[in-house]
Design a protein around this motif. Structure first.
Motif, PDB file in Angstrom:
ATOM      1  N   ASN A  56       0.873  -1.172   0.000  1.00 19.87           N
ATOM      2  CA  ASN A  56       0.000   0.000   0.000  1.00 19.87           C
ATOM      3  C   ASN A  56       0.912   1.224   0.000  1.00 19.87           C
ATOM      4  O   ASN A  56       1.439   1.630   1.038  1.00 19.87           O
ATOM      5  CB  ASN A  56      -0.913  -0.006   1.226  1.00 19.87           C
ATOM      6  CG  ASN A  56      -1.848   1.182   1.247  1.00 19.87           C
ATOM      7  OD1 ASN A  56      -1.664   2.161   0.537  1.00 19.87           O
ATOM      8  ND2 ASN A  56      -2.876   1.097   2.086  1.00 19.87           N
ATOM      9  N   GLU A  58       0.233   4.190  -0.171  1.00 16.52           N
ATOM     10  CA  GLU A  58      -0.402   5.375   0.422  1.00 16.52           C
ATOM     11  C   GLU A  58      -0.199   5.437   1.932  1.00 16.52           C
ATOM     12  O   GLU A  58      -0.839   6.238   2.610  1.00 16.52           O
ATOM     13  CB  GLU A  58      -1.900   5.389   0.092  1.00 16.52           C
ATOM     14  CG  GLU A  58      -2.251   5.145  -1.360  1.00 16.52           C
ATOM     15  CD  GLU A  58      -1.470   6.010  -2.350  1.00 16.52           C
ATOM     16  OE1 GLU A  58      -1.422   7.238  -2.166  1.00 16.52           O
ATOM     17  OE2 GLU A  58      -0.898   5.438  -3.303  1.00 16.52           O
ATOM     18  N   TYR A 130      -6.800   0.100  -8.052  1.00 18.51           N
ATOM     19  CA  TYR A 130      -5.928   0.673  -7.022  1.00 18.51           C
ATOM     20  C   TYR A 130      -6.428   2.048  -6.572  1.00 18.51           C
ATOM     21  O   TYR A 130      -6.454   2.332  -5.380  1.00 18.51           O
ATOM     22  CB  TYR A 130      -4.480   0.759  -7.522  1.00 18.51           C
ATOM     23  CG  TYR A 130      -3.508   1.155  -6.436  1.00 18.51           C
ATOM     24  CD1 TYR A 130      -3.112   0.230  -5.470  1.00 18.51           C
ATOM     25  CD2 TYR A 130      -3.002   2.439  -6.355  1.00 18.51           C
ATOM     26  CE1 TYR A 130      -2.239   0.586  -4.452  1.00 18.51           C
ATOM     27  CE2 TYR A 130      -2.130   2.810  -5.346  1.00 18.51           C
ATOM     28  CZ  TYR A 130      -1.748   1.875  -4.399  1.00 18.51           C
ATOM     29  OH  TYR A 130      -0.885   2.229  -3.395  1.00 18.51           O
ATOM     30  N   ASN A 133      -9.817   1.490  -4.559  1.00 17.49           N
ATOM     31  CA  ASN A 133      -9.730   0.669  -3.357  1.00 17.49           C
ATOM     32  C   ASN A 133      -8.626   1.079  -2.392  1.00 17.49           C
ATOM     33  O   ASN A 133      -8.670   0.696  -1.213  1.00 17.49           O
ATOM     34  CB  ASN A 133      -9.529  -0.796  -3.735  1.00 17.49           C
ATOM     35  CG  ASN A 133     -10.699  -1.325  -4.540  1.00 17.49           C
ATOM     36  OD1 ASN A 133     -11.857  -1.035  -4.230  1.00 17.49           O
ATOM     37  ND2 ASN A 133     -10.418  -2.078  -5.584  1.00 17.49           N
ATOM     38  N   VAL A 134      -7.623   1.821  -2.879  1.00 19.54           N
ATOM     39  CA  VAL A 134      -6.482   2.157  -2.028  1.00 19.54           C
ATOM     40  C   VAL A 134      -6.229   3.665  -1.977  1.00 19.54           C
ATOM     41  O   VAL A 134      -6.195   4.261  -0.908  1.00 19.54           O
ATOM     42  CB  VAL A 134      -5.203   1.412  -2.508  1.00 19.54           C
ATOM     43  CG1 VAL A 134      -4.013   1.762  -1.634  1.00 19.54           C
ATOM     44  CG2 VAL A 134      -5.436  -0.093  -2.519  1.00 19.54           C
ATOM     45  N   GLY A 138      -7.372   5.913   1.088  1.00 22.24           N
ATOM     46  CA  GLY A 138      -6.179   6.347   1.821  1.00 22.24           C
ATOM     47  C   GLY A 138      -6.157   7.849   2.011  1.00 22.24           C
ATOM     48  O   GLY A 138      -5.829   8.355   3.091  1.00 22.24           O
TER      49      GLY A 138
END
Length: 180
Positions: A56, A58, A130, A133-134, A138
């Motif tokens: 991840n 982030e 990405y 979802n991230v 984030g």
């Protein structure tokens, strides 16, 4: 404080932080900028921090944050009018917070962040989903943490108006400079 003003230009991914900092370097004598992006771990290093999941990018474990802190402290001993630390997570890392004289957070909408992110190339590249979802969740978490932090009171600016963002950041930085 060391007598050198350390500012923070933070905010969401693709909010214009780096562009603003490049202009500040051009317009403010002896302005020094740290770009958090230069402190990302290699993919191999980052995988060690995420042994049971995908990396991840982030979050702080994907970065060499202790190196950033050490580098900022070292640079604070040199002849600069102002040091600016910019990145999406440097208001969420307590060892950096004690170094700042002023904090700025640039917000942006999901649509603007996504539109700008699509114009960039990342290494490694964003995988499917990405951003949704991230990256975006984030950003929302980072923003929530910054708003809840008792150690700082950032000025919030909207990336939708880049000229206003730059002018506001430049004004804040210039107000904090020692009078000559």
């Amino acid at each position: 404080s060391s007598g050198i003003n350390a500012e923070y230009g933070g905010g969401g991914t693709n909010s214009g932080k780096t562009t603003i900092c490049k202009k500040l370097v051009e317009n403010i004598p002896k302005c020094y900028v740290f770009n958090q992006d230069k402190y990302f771990k290699t993919l191999e290093e980052a995988k060690l921090s995420f042994p049971d999941s995908d990396v991840n990018w982030e979050t702080c474990p994907a970065l060499k944050m202790d190196n950033l802190v050490a580098d900022v402290k070292q640079e604070m001993t040199k002849d600069h009018s102002v040091i600016i630390v910019e990145g999406h997570l440097v208001l969420n890392y307590p060892p950096l917070l004690e170094l700042y004289d002023a904090t700025i957070f640039i917000t942006l909408s999901r649509d603007l962040a996504h539109k700008r992110r699509l114009t960039r190339t990342y290494d490694p590249p964003d995988g499917p989903g990405y951003f949704e979802n991230v990256v975006w969740p984030g950003y929302l978490l980072i923003l929530e943490e910054v708003r809840a932090s008792e150690g700082i009171t950032p000025t919030f600016l909207d990336a939708a108006d880049p000229d206003h963002c730059y002018q506001s950041v430049e004004r804040i930085v210039k107000m904090s400079l020692p009078q000559i």
